[in-house]
Scaffold this active site. Sequence first.
Site, PDB file in Angstrom:
ATOM      1  N   SER A 293      35.074  37.783  43.611  1.00 30.25           N
ATOM      2  CA  SER A 293      36.504  37.851  43.928  1.00 30.25           C
ATOM      3  C   SER A 293      36.918  39.304  44.070  1.00 30.25           C
ATOM      4  O   SER A 293      36.312  40.190  43.456  1.00 30.25           O
ATOM      5  CB  SER A 293      37.327  37.211  42.817  1.00 30.25           C
ATOM      6  OG  SER A 293      37.292  38.025  41.664  1.00 30.25           O
ATOM      7  N   ASP A 294      37.922  39.552  44.853  1.00 22.69           N
ATOM      8  CA  ASP A 294      38.559  40.865  44.788  1.00 22.69           C
ATOM      9  C   ASP A 294      39.169  41.000  43.398  1.00 22.69           C
ATOM     10  O   ASP A 294      39.249  40.040  42.619  1.00 22.69           O
ATOM     11  CB  ASP A 294      39.601  41.051  45.901  1.00 22.69           C
ATOM     12  CG  ASP A 294      39.887  42.530  46.153  1.00 22.69           C
ATOM     13  OD1 ASP A 294      39.574  43.361  45.285  1.00 22.69           O
ATOM     14  OD2 ASP A 294      40.439  42.860  47.222  1.00 22.69           O
ATOM     15  N   TYR A 295      39.608  42.206  43.115  1.00 20.54           N
ATOM     16  CA  TYR A 295      40.068  42.586  41.780  1.00 20.54           C
ATOM     17  C   TYR A 295      41.246  41.700  41.314  1.00 20.54           C
ATOM     18  O   TYR A 295      42.353  41.826  41.813  1.00 20.54           O
ATOM     19  CB  TYR A 295      40.504  44.045  41.874  1.00 20.54           C
ATOM     20  CG  TYR A 295      40.726  44.729  40.587  1.00 20.54           C
ATOM     21  CD1 TYR A 295      39.720  45.494  40.014  1.00 20.54           C
ATOM     22  CD2 TYR A 295      41.941  44.636  39.953  1.00 20.54           C
ATOM     23  CE1 TYR A 295      39.945  46.147  38.829  1.00 20.54           C
ATOM     24  CE2 TYR A 295      42.168  45.281  38.766  1.00 20.54           C
ATOM     25  CZ  TYR A 295      41.168  46.028  38.211  1.00 20.54           C
ATOM     26  OH  TYR A 295      41.394  46.673  37.036  1.00 20.54           O
ATOM     27  N   ASN A 296      40.949  40.786  40.396  1.00 18.10           N
ATOM     28  CA  ASN A 296      41.954  39.845  39.889  1.00 18.10           C
ATOM     29  C   ASN A 296      42.465  38.878  40.947  1.00 18.10           C
ATOM     30  O   ASN A 296      43.593  38.415  40.868  1.00 18.10           O
ATOM     31  CB  ASN A 296      43.149  40.579  39.264  1.00 18.10           C
ATOM     32  CG  ASN A 296      42.799  41.153  37.910  1.00 18.10           C
ATOM     33  OD1 ASN A 296      41.970  40.594  37.201  1.00 18.10           O
ATOM     34  ND2 ASN A 296      43.399  42.274  37.568  1.00 18.10           N
TER      35      ASN A 296
END
Length: 897
Positions: A293-296
């Site tokens: 995933s991208d950050y969060n």
Amino acid sequence: MAPRRTTLVLALTGALLALGTVPVEARPDPGDDPRSRFTGPRFQPPTITPYATERPIRTPGWDSSVAVEARVQQILERMTNEEKADLATGQINNNFGFYNNPIERLGIPAQTMADGPVGVRVANPAVDRATTQLPSGTALAATFDEELALGYGRLLGEETFATGHNVQLGPTLDITRTPLWGRAFEGFGEDPLVSGTMGSAVTDGIQEHPVIATLKHPFAYNQETDRFEVDARVDERTLREIYVRPFEQAQEEARPGAMMCSFNRINGTKACESPLMNTIVKEQLGFRGFIMSDYNATPSTVGAANAGLDQEQPGDQGPGSANFGERLLAAVAAGTVSQERLDDMARRILRPMVGLGLFDELPTPGTFDRDRNSDFARRVAARSMVLLKNDDRVLPLRRSARRIAVIGPDADNISAQGGGSSQVSITTAAISPLDGIRARAGAGARVTYSPGTDGISEGDLLPGPHPVPSSVLTPAEGEGDGLWAEYWSNTTFAGDAHLRQVDPNVNVNFGFQNFPGFNAASPKIPTSRGDFALTGDLSARWSGTLTAPADGRYTLGLTARGDATLWVDGEVFVQHTGALSSQSRQIYLEEGEQVDVRVEYAAPAESSYQGGQVRLFWRHPESVLAPAMRAAVDTARAADVAVVVVRNYETEGVDRPDLALPKEQEQLIRQVAAANPRTVVFVETGAPSRVAPWIDRVAGAFQAWYPGQEQGAAIADVLFGDVNPSGHLPVTIPRNERQVPEITPGVARFSEGVFVGYRGFLADRVQPSYPFGFGLSYTEFEYDRLVTDSGRSDGSNASVRVRVTNVGDRRGTDIVQAYAGTLPTDEVETPPRQLAGFERVTLRPGRSRVVTIDLDQRSLSYFDEQLDGWVTPRGQVPIHVGESSADTSLSGTIRVR
Ligand code: BGC
């Protein structure tokens, strides 16, 4: 030659040996970001990875290797569910880099991620963080040079590894749907074939090292505005033909180990729980690595896991904050995520780790050849420069041009680069345009410098008129030009000011783009450069005097979000409150007249990504020149040639408000050009800015992109003709922002469909300033003898041949482009041109070469939504060969049967 990989841990058939695992020690975080914590591998003596310079035989085959699969299976069989979930969940937010703990019991090494993709951003505060700041993705794309892209990837892979990482968070394959997108600079422009070709080569280069490349960010991530929530509404055909296609090509040609799903929604569903991960990425494209995933950006546990997300990043940010980790285990126990899915996640993560050699060689921070890599950055930059204009052969500079005026707010530094997670600010070298020109011009030349206007910063992303320049401002306290500034990290001016200093302007736009290490502002702008304490709630006061540079009617005003007041001579002049907007009033001032000015500002942060926003602006007639601009004009007048280096500010986190150059640089160009007919402009922007307001006034111009740490050397290379320019535009230069898709929060309707960039300009018969593919040279080329070959009956293997002749008087390189015309079908409307292939050719004067260009079958096809597949319509397809998308010099046809 591929780098040597020493097998340390696992023999192919042998039992698992827990040799060579990574000891872990906790270390305090001396980094800038108070919120980060870092636990890294013990740093070992330097390991130098050989930097491969020759093209290797590329058959890594890791994703389908029986041996790799067997090793992965062996490891999997010994893993507990806890360990599998651990692998699927990041452990540490390493100052906006990621980190996954090793699983020592099984000899599984740590995954240490470093951001890219325009150089390695080293977040780990415990190592030497200097790396090569490369030219932007758009610059690399402008070279249309696959070999160079391979080298770019090699350099990224090498420096990722040599700084202690084994996962590179790049390349970026998102299409420039609009140049207003704040991150357009990271990618390879508006064409899927160019993006896919460059992306594949970069991926290959990275993965020659024991480093996983991460393609980002599938799919339809094309704006920063509302990027965590915005819903990209895009039809299936458009998605496949424009936005998936580069990922498809890179998957097919280069087998990336990882992909990173984006923040946005795609047709209503968050990308990291979108079914497209399973259906398109894994099933149809055949991707066998892992999706992180991208950050969060992980929105759920069960939904994301079952849709195909394999790894949550950054993961455990504190008890209960992760969607994977404990929650994933609980879901498996409850049966809402199957055991097979958990196994699949672990398998997908282990596969590239094993297959690309991450088990075999651990990334210990070491050294790399800084000079060689810096030279490489220079080569890319020089080849990426797109010569837009060269009237009366003003270029290359003649020997007689001994007095050279260098003009531009940041021409004496290398800060022109994109901001955000891709920023490389600790560089191994720094050659500013001024340094580069001085060095090349030599002792007999007289090189003068005048900035003309203030340095460029994140404040320049605010909409509205330009900030009042420092050269008409005198601070109430302190030295120099500007206003006396006091900042508080609360909204009430309470307590001691957090910061007091002279600011050149009132021009603040704090937030994500101001996180430590994320701000690509000019070094001349002191406050905005990554002071974390100022990115949240803010109050601030600026005070001093304004001196009118000429008689006239001035508009003075504020652009702000929140409460802002401007006092002039002690009276409230403008008051602003509420949402981001501008307020102004007029005032008549005589030349030399001084008025007291004071601005007070207070606003709570809008979110953790969006803080204070305020600007004191002015408007005035074109004939009014602030003293700094007047000085630049005088410097230009006294020179044989004026080289104006302009720049903008692009960053992750914020889109551009328009396509204008900030801080009155358009006026600067016009005024300098009026004073010196031999004015040459270098436009240092990641994606195009408008050139229409000045291009007719200047003799020469280059689109220079964000050219990286060797920018000055590269500018000198093309300016003096040591390198004959060969860059071509991978993205159209529009006349204005009305010619490009609008950016909207909430819902982004991709209503232009497949008519992105030049496909749309040509279909709508809209004239840009410069078309996709355009680029001049110091020589000239002619094409003739076009021969088409229809290849196989289904349109595969089609090609064109064309004879290219250098009819000028210098050696030069051309990018020959072949476009497919409208396809022979009534089922769908297809673009009048689609790039189907391209080739670089270098020729000495008078020489010819027959160039063969293979046509990509996708450019002869469309995606049929009903059939859920690509269709290559039968019939005659026009093929156009030329030097740009608008060049119609040679045409032929191929026949699909
Ligand atoms: C960006 C990613 C990046 C990540 C880690 C995010 O904000 O969208 O591209 O890799 O941060 O820094």
